[in-house]
Write an enzyme that holds these catalytic residues in place. Sequence first.
Site, PDB file in Angstrom:
ATOM      1  N   PRO A  60      37.417  42.945  10.217  1.00 41.10           N
ATOM      2  CG  PRO A  60      36.246  44.579  11.402  1.00 41.10           C
ATOM      3  CD  PRO A  60      36.064  43.285  10.660  1.00 41.10           C
ATOM      4  CG  HIS A  61      42.447  41.114  10.142  1.00 42.33           C
ATOM      5  ND1 HIS A  61      41.566  41.437   9.132  1.00 42.33           N
ATOM      6  CD2 HIS A  61      43.660  40.973   9.550  1.00 42.33           C
ATOM      7  CE1 HIS A  61      42.215  41.481   7.975  1.00 42.33           C
ATOM      8  NE2 HIS A  61      43.478  41.215   8.201  1.00 42.33           N
TER       9      HIS A  61
END
Length: 143
Positions: A60-61
């Site tokens: 996740p980013h």
Amino acid sequence: MEVQKNLIRLNQNFETKEEAIEFCGELLVSGGHVTAEYVPAMIQRNKDLSVYMGNFIAIPHGTDDAKKEVLKTGIAIVQVPRGVNFGTDNNPKVATVLFGIAGVGNEHLDLIQKISIFCADVDNVVKLADAQTVDEVAGYFAE
């Protein structure tokens, strides 16, 4: 790749991928890596393009628009023994290790590359998923 032990969490459990992404984001916020505005951008990024990378990992980013919310490069590592589904009921994509990342400039690309190389070997993912201590997880990235 510098891993901070205060950003590693073991034995977590999430009902949804959004809950898992938010948890990763909150770790980055508490570590002083991003502002709180970065977290919704992480959820949006997954809606735009799945952050599931295969081999039981997700990274996740935030979105490109959220780059301004990154204060310093950081990585949160979250172990999810029961897994969390980043796919659908018909096409599950289960992640047992999450790497929440934020990078200044293009440093996130370097983080993704290093994580991808390490996790290309499924044995390394199994080691992370089976790790019993934060020190053990940090040790895999100190080598």
